[in-house]
Write a protein that holds these residues in place. Structure first.
Motif, short mmCIF file in Angstrom:
data_model
loop_
_atom_site.label_atom_id
_atom_site.label_comp_id
_atom_site.label_asym_id
_atom_site.label_seq_id
_atom_site.Cartn_x
_atom_site.Cartn_y
_atom_site.Cartn_z
N HIS A 1 34.98 44.34 46.95
CA HIS A 1 35.59 43.24 46.75
C HIS A 1 36.48 43.26 45.81
CE1 HIS A 1 32.85 42.02 49.77
NE2 HIS A 1 31.78 42.13 49.20
N LEU A 2 36.25 43.77 44.55
CA LEU A 2 37.28 43.95 43.52
C LEU A 2 38.32 44.55 43.80
CD1 LEU A 2 35.12 43.97 40.28
CD2 LEU A 2 36.72 42.26 40.87
N ALA A 3 37.90 45.75 44.61
CA ALA A 3 39.08 46.96 44.90
C ALA A 3 39.99 46.13 46.02
CB ALA A 3 38.42 48.03 45.56
N LEU B 1 41.30 53.15 42.47
CA LEU B 1 41.16 52.13 43.19
C LEU B 1 40.11 52.54 44.50
CD1 LEU B 1 44.45 50.05 43.90
CD2 LEU B 1 42.33 49.33 42.89
N ARG B 2 40.35 53.83 44.96
CA ARG B 2 39.58 54.50 45.83
C ARG B 2 38.47 54.69 45.31
NH1 ARG B 2 44.39 57.55 46.96
NH2 ARG B 2 43.71 59.18 45.41
N ALA C 1 46.92 42.17 45.97
CA ALA C 1 47.89 41.46 45.37
C ALA C 1 49.10 42.02 45.21
CB ALA C 1 47.18 40.96 43.83
N ALA C 2 50.13 41.27 45.02
CA ALA C 2 51.53 41.94 45.10
C ALA C 2 52.38 40.80 44.42
CB ALA C 2 52.10 42.49 46.20
N HIS C 3 53.19 41.25 43.36
CA HIS C 3 54.26 40.37 42.84
C HIS C 3 55.04 41.06 41.46
CE1 HIS C 3 53.75 36.89 44.90
NE2 HIS C 3 52.24 36.69 44.59
N ASP C 4 54.26 40.90 40.53
CA ASP C 4 54.99 41.26 39.26
C ASP C 4 54.53 42.68 38.49
OD1 ASP C 4 56.40 41.62 36.71
OD2 ASP C 4 55.64 39.47 35.91
#
Length: 238
Positions: free
Chosen positions: A180-182, A171-172, A188-191
């Protein structure tokens, strides 16, 4: 256990039994494990016995799709179109989640079977019954696409199983070129078990997009939208 298996093998072979055994084999071992020889072994028969019920591997796969589509809940008579369509599609999604291999097989089919055509016809009928024009229904079915069968092609690759430290480093590195994609990928956070990668909740994303489509279609229905008028307006503006 051996006696139960032997008793099962004495059950007369039928097309339905062959197809359901193939579905069970795919569920347990994946679609690539399904072959006429392997299926015959599972059923305790010689491979030639299967050809009395399915002509070839392609017919077997088509029949397996029929079994899965047959698990989708029937329409609820008298239900408002949006609720009825939503329920039906989410039932299709539950069926696809029970049989993860099925989306791949559905996408590979070039000729729909009568069972698949009947399902698509009933979906079309739910739009028409609540005032959708033939024109708008046509475009609605295109917009839904594979979603009506409970799956979509996911945007992001599966990165489940990647070491968290490696993922952070990726990611870095990405942030320097694709900021923007990074930002989206890290925000995002969830599953964590999502098939589209850590951070995405598959079911939420599926329902989110489905609701956007259904809300948009309802707006077009109320406007009495037509593709002809839309094209004429676009030509005028252009």
């Amino acid at each position: 256990m051996g006696e139960q298996r032997e008793a099962a093998r004495r059950v007369p072979l039928s097309r339905d039994r062959v197809l359901r055994a193939a579905v069970a084999l795919a569920d347990a071992s994946g679609i690539d494990a399904v072959s006429m020889r392997k299926l015959a072994q599972e059923l305790g028969v010689v491979p030639m016995a299967l050809y009395k019920h399915v002509a070839n591997k392609e017919e077997l796969l088509a029949g397996m799709v029929d079994v899965v589509v047959g698990e989708i809940d029937p329409p609820h008579p008298g239900t408002e179109w949006r609720t009825a369509v939503r329920r039906r599609i989410l039932s299709a999604r539950r069926a696809l989640l029970r049989h993860p291999w099925a989306s791949r097989v559905i996408e590979s089919r070039t000729t729909p079977t009568p069972v698949v055509l009947e399902y698509m016809d009933s979906m079309t009928g739910m739009f028409r019954a609540d005032g959708f024009s033939v024109d708008l229904t046509h475009h609605a079915m295109h917009a839904l696409g594979s979603r009506m069968f409970g799956f979509t092609q996911e945007l992001f690759d599966d990165s489940a199983g990647v070491d968290p430290a490696v993922r952070e480093a990726m990611l870095r590195e990405m942030a320097g070129t694709y900021p923007h994609l990074a930002e989206i990928a890290s925000g995002a956070a969830h599953d964590e078990r999502s098939v589209v990668g850590p951070g995405c909740d598959d079911q939420f994303e599926f329902e989110f997009a489905l609701d956007l489509l259904l809300d948009g279609l309802e707006g077009l229905r109320r406007q009495r939208w037509s593709s002809k008028a839309h094209r004429e307006q676009a030509t005028t503006i252009g």
